[in-house]
Design an enzyme around this catalytic site. Structure first.
Site, PDB file in Angstrom:
ATOM      1  CG  ASP A   1      11.513  82.903  82.335  1.00  0.00           C
ATOM      2  OD1 ASP A   1      12.453  83.721  82.369  1.00  0.00           O
ATOM      3  OD2 ASP A   1      11.668  81.680  82.511  1.00  0.00           O
TER       4      ASP A   1
ATOM      5  CG  ASP B   1      16.409  84.421  83.613  1.00  0.00           C
ATOM      6  OD1 ASP B   1      15.187  84.462  83.375  1.00  0.00           O
ATOM      7  OD2 ASP B   1      16.962  83.440  84.148  1.00  0.00           O
TER       8      ASP B   1
END
Length: 406
Positions: free
Chosen positions: A292, A104
């Site tokens: 992201d 992430d």
């Protein structure tokens, strides 16, 4: 289905199943390639089980969390992984204990469930647990760690051990989670998270794993890159890969186009507009965009997404926007203006059919997400965007590069 894709029931989550180098150079610097597979997201699993998402409450539609260490709470707002589609595998300890994790770029800490998690927490029963007593390299820390999601709180404590990722071993501080809510994590295919963000986002200023890798001088370049396979029809095909130390020219064409970060400390860039067809509809005066890898969809503020969906003729259904499937191929292109270049998605890139739905409605891979200051308001470019554009995260030059994926 002419001209666009069907989303299979197993979704687009990725399971890291191996790693190798692009070659075996004679010097000590190289870059590592991590192969990935696909698995279902939490939201897909809930829908497949017939769960009425409306009854779960609005907090389930808010893809945000707030991290805390001890008595300190961070202002970083991040994804809650309800729609996360990609995850991989790491080893922790000596000998390595294997965990499936989300890589992430929107966070910076590493955490996995702990063997000290009570079996009263059903989510822990369904996941691999780290057992410190089985690792000869484990070192106790004990500082409390809390991750406050919109859907519940995950908490535990910090520990230190050797982590193996992409064939590289590093000594890393990570969170051992001892409390986690059954929903949504009981249905998550992943066990934990590996944050690929900056130390500025790290709770407790814990050094992120990529920083520790860079300090060893084992990579060719101070970059990492993400490729997500756009072939959603074949569950056995290569799902994608993360490259540590470079990019894989097999999976992109042309040259990278780079955009500088707004500031050091977050993978966020300036966007100059969002167009539908030939008309710039949103962000005319400029706006921000996170890149992201922990998010599946493209997202923007509620007001922006409502305006975009009106232009597309999409209707809201619970937490999704939908169109009739036979209208999917006729929807216009959406372009994102980044660094003087337009990055265009066709309807084939942002419309998919949920195979577990009996209705002839198709979902748009675009969601509303209101992120407060200082990070927001901001757009977020997740897997929907990265599947089309191979993405390189350049730490040395504080920039992000995009190239057309293939």
């Amino acid at each position: 289905m002419d001209g666009w894709r069907r989303m299979p029931r197993w979704g687009l989550l990725l399971l890291l199943w191996g790693s190798c180098t692009f070659g075996l150079p004679t010097d000590t610097t190289t870059f590592k390639r991590i192969f990935l597979k696909r698995m279902p997201s939490i939201r897909e699993s809930l829908k497949e089980r017939g769960v009425d998402m409306a009854r779960l409450g609005p907090e389930w539609s808010q893809p945000m969390k707030r991290l805390a260490l001890g008595n300190t709470t961070s202002s970083v707002i991040l994804t809650n992984y309800m729609d996360t589609q990609y995850y991989g595998e790491i080893g922790i300890g000596t000998p390595p204990q294997t965990f499936k994790v989300v890589f992430d770029t929107g966070s910076s800490n590493v955490w996995v469930p702990s063997s000290k998690c009570s079996r009263l927490y059903t989510a822990c029963v369904y996941h691999k647990l780290f057992d410190a007593s089985d690792s000869s390299s484990y070192k106790h820390n004990g500082t409390e760690l809390t991750l406050r999601y919109s859907t519940g709180t995950v908490s535990g404590f910090l520990s230190q051990d050797i982590i193996t990722v992409g064939g590289i071993t590093v000594t890393q501080m990570f969170g051992e989670v001892t409390e986690m809510p059954a929903l949504p994590f009981m249905l998550a295919e992943f066990d934990g998270v590996v944050g690929m963000g900056f130390i500025e986002q790290a709770i407790g200023r814990v050094t992120p794993i990529f920083d520790n890798i860079l300090s060893q001088g084992v990579l060719k370049e101070d970059v990492f890159s993400f490729y997500y396979n756009r072939d959603s029809e074949n569950a056995q095909s290569l799902g994608g890969q993360i490259v540590l130390g470079g990019s894989d020219p097999q999976h992109y064409e042309g040259n990278f186009h780079y955009i500088n970060l707004i500031k050091t400390g977050v993978w966020q860039i300036q966007m100059k507009g969002v167009s539908v067809g030939s008309s710039t509809l949103l962000c005319e005066d400029g706006c921000l965009a996170l890149v992201d890898t922990g998010a599946s969809y493209i997202s923007g503020s509620t007001s922006s997404i409502e305006k975009l969906m009106e232009a597309l003729g999409a209707k809201k259904r619970l937490f999704d926007y939908v169109v009739k499937c036979n209208e999917g191929p006729t929807l216009p292109d959406i372009s994102f203006h980044l660094g003087g270049k337009e990055y265009t998605l066709t309807s084939a890139d942002y419309v998919f059919q949920e195979s577990y739905s009996s209705k002839k409605l198709c979902t748009l891979a675009i969601h509303a997400m209101d992120i407060p200051p200082p990070t927001g308001p901001t757009w977020a470019l997740g897997a929907t965007f990265i599947r089309k554009f191979y993405t390189e995260f350049d730490r040395r030059n504080n920039r992000i590069g995009f190239a057309l994926a293939r």
